[in-house]
Design an enzyme around this catalytic site. Structure first.
Site, PDB file in Angstrom:
ATOM      1  N   SER A  94       0.818  -1.221   0.000  1.00 15.65           N
ATOM      2  CA  SER A  94       0.000   0.000   0.000  1.00 15.65           C
ATOM      3  C   SER A  94       0.849   1.269   0.000  1.00 15.65           C
ATOM      4  O   SER A  94       0.321   2.368   0.036  1.00 15.65           O
ATOM      5  CB  SER A  94      -0.916   0.001   1.225  1.00 15.65           C
TER       6      SER A  94
ATOM      7  N   THR B  91      -1.331   2.937   4.552  1.00 14.88           N
ATOM      8  CA  THR B  91      -0.340   3.980   4.329  1.00 14.88           C
ATOM      9  C   THR B  91       0.755   3.804   5.363  1.00 14.88           C
ATOM     10  O   THR B  91       0.602   3.044   6.303  1.00 14.88           O
ATOM     11  CB  THR B  91      -1.010   5.368   4.459  1.00 14.88           C
TER      12      THR B  91
ATOM     13  N   THR C 239       1.725   6.922   0.535  1.00 18.30           N
ATOM     14  CA  THR C 239       0.796   5.850   0.182  1.00 18.30           C
ATOM     15  C   THR C 239       0.596   5.797  -1.329  1.00 18.30           C
ATOM     16  O   THR C 239       0.862   6.773  -2.025  1.00 18.30           O
ATOM     17  CB  THR C 239      -0.574   6.074   0.865  1.00 18.30           C
TER      18      THR C 239
ATOM     19  N   ARG D  17      -8.371  10.495  -7.886  1.00 19.87           N
ATOM     20  CA  ARG D  17      -8.778  10.494  -6.482  1.00 19.87           C
ATOM     21  C   ARG D  17      -7.583  10.817  -5.585  1.00 19.87           C
ATOM     22  O   ARG D  17      -6.494  10.314  -5.761  1.00 19.87           O
ATOM     23  CB  ARG D  17      -9.345   9.126  -6.110  1.00 19.87           C
ATOM     24  N   VAL D  18      -7.814  11.683  -4.607  1.00 19.08           N
ATOM     25  CA  VAL D  18      -6.812  11.993  -3.588  1.00 19.08           C
ATOM     26  C   VAL D  18      -7.431  11.665  -2.233  1.00 19.08           C
ATOM     27  O   VAL D  18      -8.555  12.076  -1.942  1.00 19.08           O
ATOM     28  CB  VAL D  18      -6.396  13.478  -3.630  1.00 19.08           C
ATOM     29  N   GLY D  19      -6.724  10.908  -1.415  1.00 21.11           N
ATOM     30  CA  GLY D  19      -7.228  10.545  -0.094  1.00 21.11           C
ATOM     31  C   GLY D  19      -6.746  11.493   0.983  1.00 21.11           C
ATOM     32  O   GLY D  19      -6.349  12.623   0.712  1.00 21.11           O
ATOM     33  N   ASP D  20      -6.730  11.012   2.211  1.00 14.81           N
ATOM     34  CA  ASP D  20      -6.364  11.863   3.343  1.00 14.81           C
ATOM     35  C   ASP D  20      -4.867  12.062   3.481  1.00 14.81           C
ATOM     36  O   ASP D  20      -4.421  13.060   4.037  1.00 14.81           O
ATOM     37  CB  ASP D  20      -6.921  11.274   4.643  1.00 14.81           C
TER      38      ASP D  20
ATOM     39  N   THR E 167      -4.457   6.381   9.341  1.00 20.53           N
ATOM     40  CA  THR E 167      -4.464   5.387   8.276  1.00 20.53           C
ATOM     41  C   THR E 167      -5.873   4.814   8.167  1.00 20.53           C
ATOM     42  O   THR E 167      -6.628   4.836   9.129  1.00 20.53           O
ATOM     43  CB  THR E 167      -3.450   4.261   8.554  1.00 20.53           C
ATOM     44  N   GLY E 168      -6.223   4.325   6.980  1.00 26.34           N
ATOM     45  CA  GLY E 168      -7.538   3.726   6.812  1.00 26.34           C
ATOM     46  C   GLY E 168      -8.272   4.291   5.622  1.00 26.34           C
ATOM     47  O   GLY E 168      -7.661   4.667   4.628  1.00 26.34           O
ATOM     48  N   ASP E 169      -9.586   4.348   5.721  1.00 29.53           N
ATOM     49  CA  ASP E 169     -10.421   4.816   4.618  1.00 29.53           C
ATOM     50  C   ASP E 169     -10.350   6.334   4.522  1.00 29.53           C
ATOM     51  O   ASP E 169     -11.110   7.052   5.168  1.00 29.53           O
ATOM     52  CB  ASP E 169     -11.867   4.350   4.839  1.00 29.53           C
ATOM     53  N   GLY E 170      -9.418   6.802   3.707  1.00 28.58           N
ATOM     54  CA  GLY E 170      -9.152   8.228   3.623  1.00 28.58           C
ATOM     55  C   GLY E 170     -10.320   9.055   3.160  1.00 28.58           C
ATOM     56  O   GLY E 170     -10.465  10.214   3.538  1.00 28.58           O
TER      57      GLY E 170
END
Length: 305
Positions: free
Chosen positions: A31, A165, A183, A193-196, A216-219
């Site tokens: 990841s 991440t 990540t 798409r951009v996460g946290d 970490t996790g579902d951003g």
């Protein structure tokens, strides 16, 4: 790797950059770094962020293409620009100007992940309210003329390893704080798409007057709550790092009880803690700690709440 940098006299930022960079090289958990989490078109792209808790400067890159050392590029954003976040193809062009080589981020593993996904009718994916039905077939998708909102698919229906991440908080001997993340994002994400992870206050946050945190996790869910910023503010109020982390998780639970996520917190005195949201298949969170009190890097485990 990060601890060794500190022991050799490197700065807190150096430690974060080298530590996260080691994970990029090692392709931690699939990841982080190249060759993991292909997007919907089969390409691996990278997000990273680094923050200096003394100056409050942040360098970040998102949707970085064809450059392996994302955290290194993020550091250069601090050092050579007045900006905070660079994205996409333009971030890659900046990286090349900074001396980073163009390299293919695709590997046999990421290609096989992608082809398996195509063979499974592109399941799971991140579309909703589109035709054809995204829960049964691949696109290209179009929007419904009339939108009928369905309840969002919860993360617990996906493998919890679909998001992860490296997040790191470094506290120097004088209490100086730095933090960072790296990540390759959510597997099979919609391109762009951009996460946290590269968002200051979401993926991580550092303030040398209070402490640091990394998530970490579902951003897509976690970034809406700025959990790392919130945790640091709790610690500024004198709240113990473990409790600060738990309060952050509890806040998100009210809106998304089935989210996949965890956060680590450390204050300027070196106290630390972590918390995670308990869902099927994810009941404990493991994280690593190095400190003068420990003879070697040690794995810590917390039970999720």
């Amino acid at each position: 790797t990060a601890w060794r940098v500190l022991e050799l006299g490197g700065s807190e930022l150096d430690a974060v950059e080298r530590g996260c960079g080691q994970c990029e090289i090692d392709q931690c958990d699939g990841s982080v770094g190249y060759g993991g989490s292909p997007d919907e078109s089969g390409e691996t792209t990278l997000d990273a962020m680094i923050m200096d808790g003394n100056t409050m400067e942040v360098g970040a890159v998102a949707d970085l293409r064809r450059v392996k050392n994302a955290i290194g590029v993020a550091r250069k954003v601090i050092e050579y620009t007045k900006h905070t976040l660079l994205v996409g193809e333009s971030a890659s062009l900046f990286a090349v100007k900074m001396g980073f080589p163009y390299e293919d981020l695709t590997t046999q593993k990421s290609l096989s992940l992608y082809s398996e996904w195509l063979n499974q009718s592109c399941q799971p994916n991140y579309w909703k309210n589109v035709v054809p039905d995204s829960s049964k077939s691949c696109g290209p998708y179009k929007r419904h003329e009339e939108v009928t909102y369905k309840e969002e698919q919860t993360s617990s229906q996906r493998s919890v390893h679909h998001h992860d991440t490296i997040g790191m908080v470094v506290i120097g001997v004088s209490g100086t704080v730095a933090s960072g993340t790296s990540t390759n994002g959510a597997v099979h994400k919609i391109p762009g798409r951009v996460g946290d992870s590269p968002i200051a206050g979401a993926g991580s946050y550092a303030d040398s007057t209070a402490g640091g945190a990394a998530a970490t996790g579902d951003g897509d869910i976690m970034m809406r709550f700025l959990p790392s910023y919130q945790a640091v503010e709790y610690m500024r109020m004198g709240i113990d790092p473990t409790v600060a982390c738990q309060k952050v998780i509890s806040r998100i639970q009210k809106y998304a009880p089935k989210f996949f996520g965890a956060i680590i917190c450390a204050n300027t005195t070196g106290s630390y803690g972590a918390a995670c949201n308990k869902i099927p298949g994810f009941t404990q969170f493991h994280f690593m700690v190095s400190s003068p009190l420990l003879s070697r890097p040690t794995e810590q485990i917390v039970d999720c709440i």
